[in-house]
Design an enzyme around this catalytic site. Structure first.
Site, mmCIF file in Angstrom:
data_model
loop_
_atom_site.group_PDB
_atom_site.id
_atom_site.type_symbol
_atom_site.label_atom_id
_atom_site.label_comp_id
_atom_site.label_asym_id
_atom_site.label_seq_id
_atom_site.Cartn_x
_atom_site.Cartn_y
_atom_site.Cartn_z
ATOM 1 N N ASP A 103 -18.512 5.447 11.619
ATOM 2 C CA ASP A 103 -17.241 5.015 12.206
ATOM 3 C C ASP A 103 -17.055 3.541 11.877
ATOM 4 O OD1 ASP A 103 -15.111 4.238 13.789
ATOM 5 O OD2 ASP A 103 -15.788 5.329 15.564
ATOM 6 N N SER A 136 -0.904 -2.137 2.798
ATOM 7 C CA SER A 136 0.295 -1.312 2.738
ATOM 8 C C SER A 136 1.516 -2.200 2.627
ATOM 9 C CB SER A 136 0.410 -0.448 3.996
ATOM 10 O OG SER A 136 1.675 0.155 4.090
ATOM 11 N N TYR A 194 0.918 -0.167 13.418
ATOM 12 C CA TYR A 194 0.394 0.077 12.072
ATOM 13 C C TYR A 194 0.771 -1.091 11.160
ATOM 14 C CZ TYR A 194 -0.166 2.232 7.472
ATOM 15 O OH TYR A 194 -0.520 2.487 6.169
ATOM 16 N N ASN A 195 2.044 -1.506 11.205
ATOM 17 C CA ASN A 195 2.505 -2.623 10.383
ATOM 18 C C ASN A 195 1.699 -3.877 10.677
ATOM 19 O OD1 ASN A 195 4.488 -0.751 9.782
ATOM 20 N ND2 ASN A 195 6.074 -1.768 10.974
ATOM 21 N N ALA A 196 1.466 -4.127 11.967
ATOM 22 C CA ALA A 196 0.728 -5.329 12.365
ATOM 23 C C ALA A 196 -0.706 -5.293 11.850
ATOM 24 C CB ALA A 196 0.731 -5.462 13.888
ATOM 25 N N LYS A 240 -1.797 -3.824 9.159
ATOM 26 C CA LYS A 240 -1.789 -4.039 7.710
ATOM 27 C C LYS A 240 -1.410 -5.481 7.368
ATOM 28 C CE LYS A 240 -3.029 0.100 6.507
ATOM 29 N NZ LYS A 240 -4.309 0.339 5.833
#
Length: 271
Positions: A111, A188, A201-203, A205
Protein backbone atom coordinates in the site's frame (compact mmCIF):
# COMPACT_ATOMS: atom_id res chain seq x y z
CA UNK A 1 2.38 50.52 20.64
CA UNK A 2 2.69 52.69 17.54
CA UNK A 3 6.43 51.99 17.29
CA UNK A 4 5.86 48.23 17.48
CA UNK A 5 3.15 48.45 14.83
CA UNK A 6 5.42 50.50 12.57
CA UNK A 7 8.35 48.10 13.01
CA UNK A 8 6.17 45.10 12.23
CA UNK A 9 4.73 46.78 9.15
CA UNK A 10 8.21 47.75 7.99
CA UNK A 11 9.52 44.18 8.49
CA UNK A 12 6.60 42.69 6.56
CA UNK A 13 7.13 45.11 3.71
CA UNK A 14 10.87 44.42 3.66
CA UNK A 15 10.35 40.65 3.51
CA UNK A 16 7.70 40.98 0.80
CA UNK A 17 9.72 43.23 -1.51
CA UNK A 18 12.95 41.29 -0.91
CA UNK A 19 11.17 38.04 -1.83
CA UNK A 20 9.68 39.70 -4.88
CA UNK A 21 13.08 40.97 -5.97
CA UNK A 22 14.65 37.53 -5.53
CA UNK A 23 11.83 35.98 -7.51
CA UNK A 24 12.42 38.30 -10.44
CA UNK A 25 16.17 37.77 -10.27
CA UNK A 26 16.16 33.99 -9.91
CA UNK A 27 13.19 33.00 -12.09
CA UNK A 28 14.87 33.79 -15.44
CA UNK A 29 17.83 31.57 -14.56
CA UNK A 30 15.56 28.70 -13.47
CA UNK A 31 13.56 29.07 -16.65
CA UNK A 32 16.74 29.12 -18.75
CA UNK A 33 18.08 26.01 -16.98
CA UNK A 34 14.81 24.17 -17.59
CA UNK A 35 14.75 25.27 -21.24
CA UNK A 36 18.32 24.08 -21.86
CA UNK A 37 17.57 20.70 -20.26
CA UNK A 38 14.40 20.24 -22.31
CA UNK A 39 16.10 21.18 -25.57
CA UNK A 40 19.01 18.90 -24.75
CA UNK A 41 16.68 15.97 -24.07
CA UNK A 42 15.29 16.30 -27.60
CA UNK A 43 18.70 15.47 -29.06
CA UNK A 44 19.76 12.74 -26.67
CA UNK A 45 19.67 9.16 -27.85
CA UNK A 46 17.10 6.80 -26.41
CA UNK A 47 18.33 5.26 -23.19
CA UNK A 48 19.45 1.67 -23.41
CA UNK A 49 17.32 -0.08 -20.79
CA UNK A 50 18.96 -3.49 -21.10
CA UNK A 51 19.54 -4.92 -17.61
CA UNK A 52 18.56 -1.67 -15.91
CA UNK A 53 16.26 -1.85 -12.90
CA UNK A 54 12.84 -0.22 -12.99
CA UNK A 55 10.38 -0.01 -10.09
CA UNK A 56 6.74 0.69 -11.03
CA UNK A 57 3.93 1.33 -8.56
CA UNK A 58 0.32 0.68 -9.49
CA UNK A 59 1.46 -1.91 -12.01
CA UNK A 60 -1.39 -4.42 -11.88
CA UNK A 61 -3.50 -2.64 -14.50
CA UNK A 62 -3.89 0.48 -16.61
CA UNK A 63 -0.90 2.63 -17.47
CA UNK A 64 1.33 0.95 -14.90
CA UNK A 65 0.78 -2.41 -16.56
CA UNK A 66 1.45 -1.02 -20.02
CA UNK A 67 4.62 0.74 -18.90
CA UNK A 68 5.84 -2.52 -17.38
CA UNK A 69 5.41 -4.23 -20.74
CA UNK A 70 7.24 -1.46 -22.60
CA UNK A 71 10.17 -1.62 -20.20
CA UNK A 72 10.15 -5.44 -20.50
CA UNK A 73 10.41 -5.22 -24.29
CA UNK A 74 13.56 -3.16 -23.81
CA UNK A 75 15.20 -5.77 -21.59
CA UNK A 76 14.84 -4.05 -18.21
CA UNK A 77 14.66 -5.79 -14.85
CA UNK A 78 11.33 -4.98 -13.21
CA UNK A 79 9.95 -4.58 -9.71
CA UNK A 80 6.18 -4.17 -10.01
CA UNK A 81 4.06 -3.05 -7.07
CA UNK A 82 0.32 -3.02 -6.45
CA UNK A 83 -2.07 -3.16 -3.52
CA UNK A 84 -3.23 -6.66 -2.61
CA UNK A 85 -6.84 -7.08 -3.69
CA UNK A 86 -8.85 -10.17 -4.70
CA UNK A 87 -8.98 -8.97 -8.31
CA UNK A 88 -5.30 -8.01 -8.53
CA UNK A 89 -3.56 -9.23 -11.68
CA UNK A 90 -0.04 -8.36 -10.56
CA UNK A 91 1.35 -11.89 -10.83
CA UNK A 92 -0.06 -12.24 -14.37
CA UNK A 93 1.49 -8.90 -15.29
CA UNK A 94 4.86 -10.15 -14.00
CA UNK A 95 4.54 -13.35 -16.04
CA UNK A 96 3.70 -11.47 -19.22
CA UNK A 97 6.58 -9.03 -18.67
CA UNK A 98 8.96 -11.99 -18.54
CA UNK A 99 7.50 -13.32 -21.78
CA UNK A 100 8.01 -9.92 -23.41
CA UNK A 101 11.71 -9.89 -22.61
CA UNK A 102 12.40 -8.85 -19.02
CA UNK A 103 15.21 -11.03 -17.63
CA UNK A 104 13.73 -10.97 -14.11
CA UNK A 105 10.54 -9.55 -12.59
CA UNK A 106 9.99 -9.10 -8.86
CA UNK A 107 6.38 -8.46 -7.84
CA UNK A 108 5.31 -7.22 -4.41
CA UNK A 109 2.01 -6.29 -2.83
CA UNK A 110 2.09 -3.03 -0.90
CA UNK A 111 0.00 0.00 0.00
CA UNK A 112 1.81 3.13 -1.22
CA UNK A 113 -0.05 5.29 1.31
CA UNK A 114 1.88 3.54 4.12
CA UNK A 115 5.41 4.81 4.58
CA UNK A 116 6.82 1.55 6.00
CA UNK A 117 5.53 -0.46 3.05
CA UNK A 118 7.14 2.01 0.63
CA UNK A 119 10.44 1.63 2.44
CA UNK A 120 10.03 -2.13 2.22
CA UNK A 121 9.51 -2.42 -1.52
CA UNK A 122 12.30 0.03 -2.36
CA UNK A 123 14.72 -1.82 -0.06
CA UNK A 124 13.64 -5.22 -1.41
CA UNK A 125 14.11 -4.06 -4.99
CA UNK A 126 17.66 -2.88 -4.34
CA UNK A 127 18.44 -5.99 -2.30
CA UNK A 128 17.20 -8.25 -5.10
CA UNK A 129 18.73 -6.45 -8.09
CA UNK A 130 21.61 -4.54 -6.49
CA UNK A 131 20.59 -1.15 -7.88
CA UNK A 132 17.72 1.08 -8.99
CA UNK A 133 17.69 3.06 -12.26
CA UNK A 134 14.10 4.20 -12.81
CA UNK A 135 11.34 4.89 -10.30
CA UNK A 136 7.89 5.12 -11.91
CA UNK A 137 5.37 6.64 -9.49
CA UNK A 138 2.13 5.59 -11.12
CA UNK A 139 -0.19 4.39 -8.33
CA UNK A 140 -3.28 6.53 -7.90
CA UNK A 141 -7.03 6.70 -7.48
CA UNK A 142 -9.50 9.02 -9.16
CA UNK A 143 -12.72 9.35 -7.20
CA UNK A 144 -15.14 12.20 -7.82
CA UNK A 145 -16.13 13.89 -4.58
CA UNK A 146 -18.26 16.92 -3.93
CA UNK A 147 -17.33 19.15 -1.01
CA UNK A 148 -20.72 18.20 0.44
CA UNK A 149 -19.69 14.58 1.02
CA UNK A 150 -18.30 13.19 4.26
CA UNK A 151 -14.94 14.88 4.83
CA UNK A 152 -13.18 11.66 5.94
CA UNK A 153 -13.62 10.28 2.42
CA UNK A 154 -11.21 12.90 1.05
CA UNK A 155 -8.11 11.63 2.87
CA UNK A 156 -7.27 8.59 0.68
CA UNK A 157 -7.03 10.79 -2.42
CA UNK A 158 -4.06 12.72 -1.04
CA UNK A 159 -2.63 9.72 0.84
CA UNK A 160 -2.40 7.61 -2.32
CA UNK A 161 -2.00 10.14 -5.13
CA UNK A 162 0.49 12.46 -3.39
CA UNK A 163 2.16 10.67 -0.48
CA UNK A 164 2.05 7.43 -2.45
CA UNK A 165 4.59 8.99 -4.81
CA UNK A 166 6.56 11.05 -2.29
CA UNK A 167 7.24 8.15 0.09
CA UNK A 168 8.90 5.83 -2.47
CA UNK A 169 10.75 8.81 -3.94
CA UNK A 170 12.19 9.60 -0.52
CA UNK A 171 13.56 6.07 -0.09
CA UNK A 172 14.72 5.76 -3.70
CA UNK A 173 16.65 9.04 -3.99
CA UNK A 174 19.94 7.75 -2.59
CA UNK A 175 19.89 4.71 -4.92
CA UNK A 176 18.97 6.78 -7.98
CA UNK A 177 21.82 9.18 -7.23
CA UNK A 178 24.27 6.31 -7.62
CA UNK A 179 22.97 5.36 -11.08
CA UNK A 180 22.13 8.82 -12.46
CA UNK A 181 18.59 7.52 -12.50
CA UNK A 182 15.19 8.82 -13.44
CA UNK A 183 11.89 9.48 -11.71
CA UNK A 184 8.73 9.29 -13.80
CA UNK A 185 5.62 10.70 -12.12
CA UNK A 186 2.14 10.05 -13.44
CA UNK A 187 0.39 13.33 -12.66
CA UNK A 188 -2.51 14.61 -14.74
CA UNK A 189 -3.73 17.53 -16.79
CA UNK A 190 -6.36 17.83 -14.04
CA UNK A 191 -3.59 19.26 -11.86
CA UNK A 192 -3.49 22.24 -14.22
CA UNK A 193 -6.94 22.47 -15.81
CA UNK A 194 -9.05 21.77 -12.68
CA UNK A 195 -12.22 20.18 -14.12
CA UNK A 196 -15.32 20.41 -11.90
CA UNK A 197 -16.35 17.71 -9.42
CA UNK A 198 -12.74 16.60 -9.15
CA UNK A 199 -11.45 19.16 -6.68
CA UNK A 200 -9.64 16.73 -4.40
CA UNK A 201 -8.25 14.65 -7.25
CA UNK A 202 -7.16 17.87 -9.01
CA UNK A 203 -5.52 19.12 -5.82
CA UNK A 204 -3.59 15.87 -5.33
CA UNK A 205 -2.23 16.04 -8.88
CA UNK A 206 -1.41 19.74 -8.61
CA UNK A 207 0.53 18.92 -5.44
CA UNK A 208 2.47 16.24 -7.33
CA UNK A 209 3.37 18.63 -10.12
CA UNK A 210 4.48 21.35 -7.72
CA UNK A 211 6.52 18.97 -5.55
CA UNK A 212 8.42 17.33 -8.40
CA UNK A 213 9.01 20.61 -10.23
CA UNK A 214 10.72 21.80 -7.08
CA UNK A 215 12.54 18.51 -6.50
CA UNK A 216 14.06 18.47 -9.98
CA UNK A 217 16.26 21.44 -9.04
CA UNK A 218 17.44 19.68 -5.88
CA UNK A 219 18.49 16.45 -7.59
CA UNK A 220 19.66 17.77 -10.98
CA UNK A 221 21.84 16.83 -12.81
CA UNK A 222 22.21 13.44 -11.10
CA UNK A 223 18.53 12.49 -11.36
CA UNK A 224 16.16 13.37 -14.20
CA UNK A 225 12.47 13.87 -13.44
CA UNK A 226 9.66 13.45 -15.98
CA UNK A 227 6.16 14.60 -15.00
CA UNK A 228 3.35 13.15 -17.10
CA UNK A 229 0.31 15.43 -17.39
CA UNK A 230 -1.93 13.20 -19.46
CA UNK A 231 -5.53 13.77 -20.51
CA UNK A 232 -8.45 11.33 -20.45
CA UNK A 233 -7.36 7.73 -20.89
CA UNK A 234 -9.66 4.76 -20.51
CA UNK A 235 -8.33 2.87 -17.47
CA UNK A 236 -9.80 1.58 -14.24
CA UNK A 237 -8.30 4.27 -12.00
CA UNK A 238 -11.69 5.25 -10.63
CA UNK A 239 -12.92 2.37 -8.51
CA UNK A 240 -16.01 1.84 -6.43
CA UNK A 241 -13.82 1.35 -3.37
CA UNK A 242 -12.86 5.01 -3.32
CA UNK A 243 -15.96 6.52 -4.92
CA UNK A 244 -19.06 7.89 -3.25
CA UNK A 245 -22.18 5.82 -4.00
CA UNK A 246 -20.44 4.42 -7.06
CA UNK A 247 -20.12 7.84 -8.69
CA UNK A 248 -17.39 7.88 -11.28
CA UNK A 249 -16.71 8.83 -14.86
CA UNK A 250 -17.51 6.70 -17.86
CA UNK A 251 -15.88 7.56 -21.17
CA UNK A 252 -17.93 6.75 -24.21
CA UNK A 253 -16.62 7.36 -27.69
CA UNK A 254 -18.92 9.75 -29.55
CA UNK A 255 -16.55 10.89 -32.26
CA UNK A 256 -12.83 11.01 -32.78
CA UNK A 257 -12.37 13.86 -30.33
CA UNK A 258 -15.33 13.95 -27.99
CA UNK A 259 -16.48 12.08 -24.90
CA UNK A 260 -19.39 12.05 -22.48
CA UNK A 261 -19.43 11.57 -18.74
CA UNK A 262 -22.09 9.89 -16.67
CA UNK A 263 -22.53 9.16 -12.99
CA UNK A 264 -23.73 5.59 -13.08
CA UNK A 265 -20.42 3.77 -13.35
CA UNK A 266 -17.31 3.74 -11.20
CA UNK A 267 -14.70 2.61 -13.71
CA UNK A 268 -13.09 3.66 -16.98
CA UNK A 269 -11.58 7.03 -16.22
CA UNK A 270 -8.44 8.99 -16.57
CA UNK A 271 -4.97 8.74 -15.18
Amino acid sequence: MYEAYFNNKFTNALVFYTSLLLLFLVSPFLFLWELINNIGSCFRCHENMTRKVVLITGASSGLGELMAYEYAKRGAYLAVIAIKEPESRLEQVADKARELGSPDVLFMFADVSKVDECRMFVDETVKHFGQLDHLVCNAGIGPLYSINHDVIKFAPVMDINFWGSVYPTHFAISHLMKTNGKIIVNASCAGVLNPPKGGFYNASKAALISFYESLRFEVSPKITITILTLGFIQTNIITAKYSTKGVGAHLRKVSNISFQTTTDLSTDAKS
